[in-house]
Design a protein around this motif. Structure first.
Motif, PDB file in Angstrom:
ATOM      1  N   VAL B  75       0.831  -1.196   0.000  1.00  0.00           N
ATOM      2  CA  VAL B  75       0.000   0.000   0.000  1.00  0.00           C
ATOM      3  C   VAL B  75       0.870   1.252   0.000  1.00  0.00           C
ATOM      4  N   VAL B  76       1.839   1.293   0.908  1.00  0.00           N
ATOM      5  CA  VAL B  76       2.686   2.478   1.051  1.00  0.00           C
ATOM      6  C   VAL B  76       3.504   2.732  -0.206  1.00  0.00           C
ATOM      7  N   PHE B  77       4.127   1.683  -0.720  1.00  0.00           N
ATOM      8  CA  PHE B  77       4.983   1.850  -1.893  1.00  0.00           C
ATOM      9  C   PHE B  77       4.185   2.257  -3.119  1.00  0.00           C
ATOM     10  N   ASP B  78       3.002   1.676  -3.266  1.00  0.00           N
ATOM     11  CA  ASP B  78       2.207   1.978  -4.454  1.00  0.00           C
ATOM     12  C   ASP B  78       1.773   3.434  -4.482  1.00  0.00           C
ATOM     13  N   LEU B  79       1.694   4.037  -3.303  1.00  0.00           N
ATOM     14  CA  LEU B  79       1.319   5.446  -3.264  1.00  0.00           C
ATOM     15  C   LEU B  79       2.375   6.306  -3.943  1.00  0.00           C
ATOM     16  N   VAL B  80       3.626   5.957  -3.742  1.00  0.00           N
ATOM     17  CA  VAL B  80       4.718   6.809  -4.203  1.00  0.00           C
ATOM     18  C   VAL B  80       5.337   6.328  -5.508  1.00  0.00           C
ATOM     19  N   LEU B  81       5.510   5.031  -5.605  1.00  0.00           N
ATOM     20  CA  LEU B  81       6.265   4.468  -6.727  1.00  0.00           C
ATOM     21  C   LEU B  81       5.420   3.449  -7.472  1.00  0.00           C
ATOM     22  N   PRO B  82       4.653   3.921  -8.470  1.00  0.00           N
ATOM     23  CA  PRO B  82       3.783   2.994  -9.193  1.00  0.00           C
ATOM     24  C   PRO B  82       4.595   1.893  -9.856  1.00  0.00           C
ATOM     25  N   GLU B  83       4.038   0.696  -9.841  1.00  0.00           N
ATOM     26  CA  GLU B  83       4.801  -0.483 -10.235  1.00  0.00           C
ATOM     27  C   GLU B  83       4.849  -0.672 -11.753  1.00  0.00           C
ATOM     28  N   ALA B  84       4.009   0.083 -12.457  1.00  0.00           N
ATOM     29  CA  ALA B  84       3.752  -0.226 -13.856  1.00  0.00           C
ATOM     30  C   ALA B  84       4.924   0.080 -14.791  1.00  0.00           C
ATOM     31  N   GLY B  85       5.816   0.955 -14.378  1.00  0.00           N
ATOM     32  CA  GLY B  85       6.853   1.467 -15.276  1.00  0.00           C
ATOM     33  C   GLY B  85       7.615   0.441 -16.062  1.00  0.00           C
ATOM     34  N   PHE B  86       7.999  -0.668 -15.430  1.00  0.00           N
ATOM     35  CA  PHE B  86       8.928  -1.562 -16.101  1.00  0.00           C
ATOM     36  C   PHE B  86       8.232  -2.552 -17.032  1.00  0.00           C
ATOM     37  N   ARG B  87       6.944  -2.364 -17.271  1.00  0.00           N
ATOM     38  CA  ARG B  87       6.256  -3.213 -18.252  1.00  0.00           C
ATOM     39  C   ARG B  87       6.055  -2.484 -19.572  1.00  0.00           C
ATOM     40  N   ASP B  88       6.455  -1.225 -19.608  1.00  0.00           N
ATOM     41  CA  ASP B  88       6.278  -0.405 -20.794  1.00  0.00           C
ATOM     42  C   ASP B  88       7.331  -0.770 -21.830  1.00  0.00           C
ATOM     43  N   THR B  89       6.925  -1.569 -22.825  1.00  0.00           N
ATOM     44  CA  THR B  89       7.895  -2.108 -23.783  1.00  0.00           C
ATOM     45  C   THR B  89       8.388  -1.073 -24.782  1.00  0.00           C
ATOM     46  N   THR B  90       7.809   0.144 -24.730  1.00  0.00           N
ATOM     47  CA  THR B  90       8.323   1.178 -25.641  1.00  0.00           C
ATOM     48  C   THR B  90       9.628   1.757 -25.111  1.00  0.00           C
ATOM     49  N   ILE B  91       9.887   1.517 -23.817  1.00  0.00           N
ATOM     50  CA  ILE B  91      11.148   1.980 -23.235  1.00  0.00           C
ATOM     51  C   ILE B  91      12.178   0.870 -23.359  1.00  0.00           C
ATOM     52  N   PRO B  92      13.418   1.206 -23.703  1.00  0.00           N
ATOM     53  CA  PRO B  92      14.466   0.189 -23.832  1.00  0.00           C
ATOM     54  C   PRO B  92      14.657  -0.552 -22.501  1.00  0.00           C
ATOM     55  N   PRO B  93      14.913  -1.857 -22.568  1.00  0.00           N
ATOM     56  CA  PRO B  93      15.095  -2.668 -21.356  1.00  0.00           C
ATOM     57  C   PRO B  93      16.103  -2.062 -20.388  1.00  0.00           C
ATOM     58  N   ARG B  94      17.201  -1.586 -20.931  1.00  0.00           N
ATOM     59  CA  ARG B  94      18.244  -1.009 -20.091  1.00  0.00           C
ATOM     60  C   ARG B  94      17.690   0.125 -19.229  1.00  0.00           C
ATOM     61  N   ASP B  95      16.901   1.001 -19.834  1.00  0.00           N
ATOM     62  CA  ASP B  95      16.361   2.145 -19.102  1.00  0.00           C
ATOM     63  C   ASP B  95      15.287   1.731 -18.103  1.00  0.00           C
ATOM     64  N   ARG B  96      14.541   0.687 -18.474  1.00  0.00           N
ATOM     65  CA  ARG B  96      13.511   0.227 -17.537  1.00  0.00           C
ATOM     66  C   ARG B  96      14.144  -0.341 -16.278  1.00  0.00           C
ATOM     67  N   LEU B  97      15.174  -1.174 -16.460  1.00  0.00           N
ATOM     68  CA  LEU B  97      15.850  -1.750 -15.299  1.00  0.00           C
ATOM     69  C   LEU B  97      16.542  -0.659 -14.486  1.00  0.00           C
ATOM     70  N   LEU B  98      17.131   0.286 -15.192  1.00  0.00           N
ATOM     71  CA  LEU B  98      17.792   1.390 -14.504  1.00  0.00           C
ATOM     72  C   LEU B  98      16.784   2.197 -13.681  1.00  0.00           C
ATOM     73  N   GLY B  99      15.639   2.467 -14.280  1.00  0.00           N
ATOM     74  CA  GLY B  99      14.599   3.208 -13.568  1.00  0.00           C
ATOM     75  C   GLY B  99      14.130   2.464 -12.334  1.00  0.00           C
ATOM     76  N   CYS B 100      14.006   1.150 -12.470  1.00  0.00           N
ATOM     77  CA  CYS B 100      13.555   0.323 -11.349  1.00  0.00           C
ATOM     78  C   CYS B 100      14.553   0.391 -10.200  1.00  0.00           C
ATOM     79  N   VAL B 101      15.822   0.256 -10.527  1.00  0.00           N
ATOM     80  CA  VAL B 101      16.851   0.288  -9.480  1.00  0.00           C
ATOM     81  C   VAL B 101      17.006   1.685  -8.909  1.00  0.00           C
ATOM     82  N   GLN B 102      16.913   2.678  -9.791  1.00  0.00           N
ATOM     83  CA  GLN B 102      17.080   4.050  -9.336  1.00  0.00           C
ATOM     84  C   GLN B 102      15.947   4.478  -8.408  1.00  0.00           C
ATOM     85  N   GLY B 103      14.778   3.896  -8.636  1.00  0.00           N
ATOM     86  CA  GLY B 103      13.649   4.190  -7.758  1.00  0.00           C
ATOM     87  C   GLY B 103      13.945   3.857  -6.306  1.00  0.00           C
TER      88      GLY B 103
END
Lengths: 213, 213
Positions: B75-103
């Motif tokens: 509940v707490v995490f979903d408020l701040v950091l939506p989980e959906a980002g890394f399923r967006d296939t229009t973004i390069p895999p490298r950037d998606r993983l980077l975004g996930c870790v950077q979060g």
DNA sequence: ACCTGAACACCGTTCAAGT
DNA sequence: ACCTGAACACCGTTCAAGT
């Protein structure tokens, strides 16, 4: 998690060696139990029973559970990490680099445990807005640490154990990884996590030696 | 550490909103107590009292303490950091993983800067002798973070952007590296150092994507 | 199905008392 | 100084019993 059952009549647990004093019996028991994997069961009573002393005696030597953990981890790490110079060519390059990086996890003032050492760093360089003098002090310390890692890397390059490359970048990578491991040691990690901390350093060292960085 | 004292007559604690069912009252209470920090022990009894339900009711909805923690942190995490980002296939895999870790570098309470966020972590989980409840709280948070990184990695494997491998180990590596970067951001680094911090994360992500870990 | 509260088996810490 | 063991205040979990 509470275990909820008891009364196991099994008493097959090994007892500490004879000659040891209470304090060492306790450390022996705790280390043994950790290595047996029963990490969660490192309670005062369990350790005391295994050591053959009372909880009061345990608390006399280790006033707090944290103190016991710190002392025990120091014993365990000292067993795994022998103090060795990185110019000793009889030691494999991998172990020399590992020893060099791991040395960073235990700051010069090694009478302190990892926790106290970290508390000092935090208080001096993070908690208060660091003064210019403090910043300089930290950066000097950091560059000395950096110098040592780079020197170790250069020695390995000279020996041909490591292809020439961006030494600064390699050192930075190892230091960042070591910082990550250091902070994980101080945070309340799971037991399984503790076991893999050294593995992370090893992985980093291997990546450098395999010329991936 | 057991608190050893009791009998506080203060009853100023806010109560959960009216319309909520038991399950949500419990989650509300737990989340509120977490955000109040200050060593609020998230024990069954404390949460149940705050929610205005019995321990039995709490256990009916959340069979285990871990289940409660997981549900609450989601509940707490979903408020701040939506989980959906890394399923967006229009973004390069490298950037998606980077975004996930950077979060992970920006903890849930993202109104705070990196420094304040770190001060909170330090105070809650390092400075004071952490209670068993605090340990559990930190570990639950950590496993939620871990879960997200592993899920991101699994998505990349399913897409074929990343060869199958030891997801747990890969996640651990990225988390350790991220921790190292996080602490370096907070320490008084040299300017040149700051510039390379993001580069370190990028390097780690590339190592994973190149199947080196 | 949802909820209650007592009971159980642990936990870390404290402490008066022994040697 | 070193050690004992009971006692204290917690903890998570279980469960017969209610609605």
């Amino acid at each position: 998690m509470a275990v909820q059952r008891v009364g196991d009549t099994e008493r097959a647990h090994p007892t500490p060696p004879e000659g040891l004093k209470s304090r060492d019996r306790i450390l022996w028991a705790a280390s043994t139990m950790l290595s047996e994997g029963a990490g969660a069961a490192l309670s005062v009573r369990a350790v005391a029973e295994r050591a053959g002393v009372s909880t009061g005696s345990l608390r006399h030597h280790f006033p707090t559970q944290r103190a016991l953990m710190d002392a025990m981890l120091k014993v365990v790490f000292d067993l795994v990490l022998p103090e060795a110079g990185f110019r000793d060519t009889t030691i494999p390059p991998r172990d020399r680099l590992l020893g060099c990086v791991q040395g960073l996890l235990v700051p010069p003032d090694s009478t302190l445990g990892a926790r106290e050492a970290w508390l000092t760093v935090h208080e001096r360089y993070i908690a208060s807005e660091p003064t210019q003098a403090m910043r300089a002090e930290y950066q000097a310390m950091q560059s000395e640490v950096n110098r040592r890692v780079e020197e170790c890397l250069n020695v390995l390059v000279e020996e041909g154990a490591l292809p020439a490359g961006d030494t600064t970048r390699r050192a930075r990578f190892l230091l960042t990884l070591a910082n990550g491991v250091a902070i994980e040691q101080v945070l309340p990690s799971e037991d399984a996590h503790i076991a893999t901390e050294l593995d992370m350093l090893r992985t980093g060292v291997d990546l450098v030696l395999d010329n991936r960085i």
